[in-house]
Design a protein around this motif. Structure first.
Motif, PDB file in Angstrom:
ATOM      1  N   THR A  54      -8.607  42.258  22.148  1.00  0.00           N
ATOM      2  CA  THR A  54      -9.363  41.671  21.039  1.00  0.00           C
ATOM      3  C   THR A  54     -10.610  42.446  20.657  1.00  0.00           C
ATOM      4  OG1 THR A  54     -10.724  40.278  22.495  1.00  0.00           O
ATOM      5  CG2 THR A  54      -8.585  39.378  21.763  1.00  0.00           C
ATOM      6  N   GLY A  55     -11.097  43.295  21.551  1.00  0.00           N
ATOM      7  CA  GLY A  55     -12.350  43.994  21.305  1.00  0.00           C
ATOM      8  C   GLY A  55     -13.577  43.143  21.550  1.00  0.00           C
ATOM      9  N   ALA A  56     -13.376  41.935  22.043  1.00  0.00           N
ATOM     10  CA  ALA A  56     -14.494  41.023  22.282  1.00  0.00           C
ATOM     11  C   ALA A  56     -15.182  41.336  23.608  1.00  0.00           C
ATOM     12  CB  ALA A  56     -13.993  39.577  22.303  1.00  0.00           C
ATOM     13  N   ARG A  57     -16.434  40.900  23.721  1.00  0.00           N
ATOM     14  CA  ARG A  57     -17.137  40.988  24.998  1.00  0.00           C
ATOM     15  C   ARG A  57     -16.646  39.855  25.895  1.00  0.00           C
ATOM     16  NH1 ARG A  57     -23.374  40.718  24.298  1.00  0.00           N
ATOM     17  NH2 ARG A  57     -23.278  41.207  26.536  1.00  0.00           N
ATOM     18  N   THR A  58     -16.359  40.200  27.138  1.00  0.00           N
ATOM     19  CA  THR A  58     -15.922  39.195  28.095  1.00  0.00           C
ATOM     20  C   THR A  58     -16.670  39.389  29.404  1.00  0.00           C
ATOM     21  OG1 THR A  58     -14.108  40.528  29.017  1.00  0.00           O
ATOM     22  CG2 THR A  58     -13.598  39.137  27.094  1.00  0.00           C
ATOM     23  N   LEU A  59     -16.670  38.332  30.187  1.00  0.00           N
ATOM     24  CA  LEU A  59     -17.272  38.368  31.514  1.00  0.00           C
ATOM     25  C   LEU A  59     -16.435  37.507  32.431  1.00  0.00           C
ATOM     26  CD1 LEU A  59     -19.693  39.131  33.406  1.00  0.00           C
ATOM     27  CD2 LEU A  59     -20.773  36.994  32.640  1.00  0.00           C
ATOM     28  N   ALA A  60     -16.061  38.036  33.578  1.00  0.00           N
ATOM     29  CA  ALA A  60     -15.303  37.290  34.580  1.00  0.00           C
ATOM     30  C   ALA A  60     -16.249  36.872  35.699  1.00  0.00           C
ATOM     31  CB  ALA A  60     -14.173  38.157  35.145  1.00  0.00           C
ATOM     32  N   VAL A  61     -16.306  35.585  35.969  1.00  0.00           N
ATOM     33  CA  VAL A  61     -17.167  35.063  37.023  1.00  0.00           C
ATOM     34  C   VAL A  61     -16.330  34.168  37.925  1.00  0.00           C
ATOM     35  CG1 VAL A  61     -19.305  33.871  37.578  1.00  0.00           C
ATOM     36  CG2 VAL A  61     -19.092  35.061  35.393  1.00  0.00           C
ATOM     37  N   ALA A  62     -16.064  34.620  39.135  1.00  0.00           N
ATOM     38  CA  ALA A  62     -15.241  33.843  40.058  1.00  0.00           C
ATOM     39  C   ALA A  62     -16.062  32.716  40.670  1.00  0.00           C
ATOM     40  CB  ALA A  62     -14.686  34.740  41.153  1.00  0.00           C
ATOM     41  N   ALA A  63     -15.540  31.493  40.610  1.00  0.00           N
ATOM     42  CA  ALA A  63     -16.219  30.343  41.198  1.00  0.00           C
ATOM     43  C   ALA A  63     -15.249  29.173  41.270  1.00  0.00           C
ATOM     44  CB  ALA A  63     -17.449  29.943  40.383  1.00  0.00           C
ATOM     45  N   ASP A  64     -15.444  28.342  42.284  1.00  0.00           N
ATOM     46  CA  ASP A  64     -14.735  27.072  42.400  1.00  0.00           C
ATOM     47  C   ASP A  64     -15.555  26.046  41.640  1.00  0.00           C
ATOM     48  OD1 ASP A  64     -13.787  24.563  43.190  1.00  0.00           O
ATOM     49  OD2 ASP A  64     -13.388  25.183  45.250  1.00  0.00           O
ATOM     50  N   VAL A  65     -14.951  25.361  40.673  1.00  0.00           N
ATOM     51  CA  VAL A  65     -15.729  24.449  39.829  1.00  0.00           C
ATOM     52  C   VAL A  65     -16.262  23.244  40.589  1.00  0.00           C
ATOM     53  CG1 VAL A  65     -14.560  25.121  37.707  1.00  0.00           C
ATOM     54  CG2 VAL A  65     -13.667  23.185  39.047  1.00  0.00           C
TER      55      VAL A  65
END
Length: 268
Positions: A54-65
């Motif tokens: 998509t060309g979008a900015r993304t961020l992956a943040v691993a966490a248990d909700v």
């Protein structure tokens, strides 16, 4: 109908299933997307794929909700990266592993499912909504279900959790009155995912909800066109965003209520 371009969306459970579709669909509409999920490697791969496509900015943040500290850290990292969160989509949640009546379910396993649908969204709301209120703008979407509105002999933890989540949404929306922040229940219908195809009630299903219908409804919410529906239940694949945008629900429409047994029902 406008899309949430330029906004920052945080989607939980973003590595697979409906969450993965939402992350991609919102990014394709111009939103920056923060993906949150438990599996760091799978989540990172999913967000990289979304960014590449998509060309979008993304961020992956691993966490248990359901982990309070992990959620607080994840939201802090997202806000440090993007400055704010405009749209919170609480999608992550477990499903009953055993298709058994409630008294036969392992109590710990049962409660873990409930917690994923109630504690998880509550922790995200607690971490994200104060910033929205301070800015006077923001939207929260809680993924509801048809099982939010009725009981049944199996999937009882999922049903209890999703019903509680609907009440949480209504309470949240009521508390947010006048702040510029809104909250919605959105049932995605039955999208073909690894989770849904494992469920016995969908074994012979042929009428699946298209993922794009879910994305379109969330995007319409994010755009602000459906703010009149705050605190109420929407259903992807059935509700047309363009139609909803022209309506103003009244009274207790699309909210959980007791049904009177007759005109003389004193509880009603």
């Amino acid at each position: 109908m406008p899309d949430p371009g330029g906004q920052v969306a945080l989607v939980t459970g973003a590595s697979t299933g409906i969450g993965r579709h939402l992350a991609h669909g919102l990014a394709a509409r111009g939103a920056a997307v923060v993906g949150l999920a438990r599996s760091a490697d799978r989540l990172a791969a999913a967000m990289d794929d979304v960014a590449a496509a998509t060309g979008a900015r993304t961020l992956a943040v691993a966490a248990d909700v359901t982990d309070r500290a992990a959620v607080a850290d994840a939201v802090a990292r997202a806000e440090a990266e993007f400055g704010r969160i405009d749209l919170l989509v609480n999608n992550a949640g477990l499903m009953d592993a055993a298709e058994v009546p409630v008294w036969q379910a392992d109590p710990d396993d049962w409660w873990a499912v409930v917690a994923s649908h109630v504690r998880g969204p509550h922790l995200l709301v607690s971490a994200v909504v104060p910033g929205m209120v301070a800015r006077g703008s923001g939207r929260v979407v809680n993924l509801a279900s048809g099982l939010s509105t009725r009981g049944g002999p199996i999937y009882t933890a999922y049903s209890v959790g999703k019903t509680a989540l609907m009440r949480l949404t209504e309470d949240l929306a009521a508390g947010l009155t006048g702040t510029g922040v809104s909250a919605f229940d959105l049932a995605p219908g039955v999208v073909r995912t690894d989770m849904s195809t494992r469920m016995s009630i969908h074994r012979d299903r042929t009428d699946w909800t298209e993922p794009e219908d879910v994305v379109a409804l969330v995007a319409a919410i994010g755009s602000g066109q459906l703010d009149a529906w705050s605190g109420r239940f929407l259903r992807a694949g059935v509700d047309d965003p363009a139609v909803l945008a022209g309506l103003r629900p009244e009274g207790e429409a699309r909210q959980l209520r007791l049904r009177a047994y007759g005109d003389g029902d004193p509880v009603a």
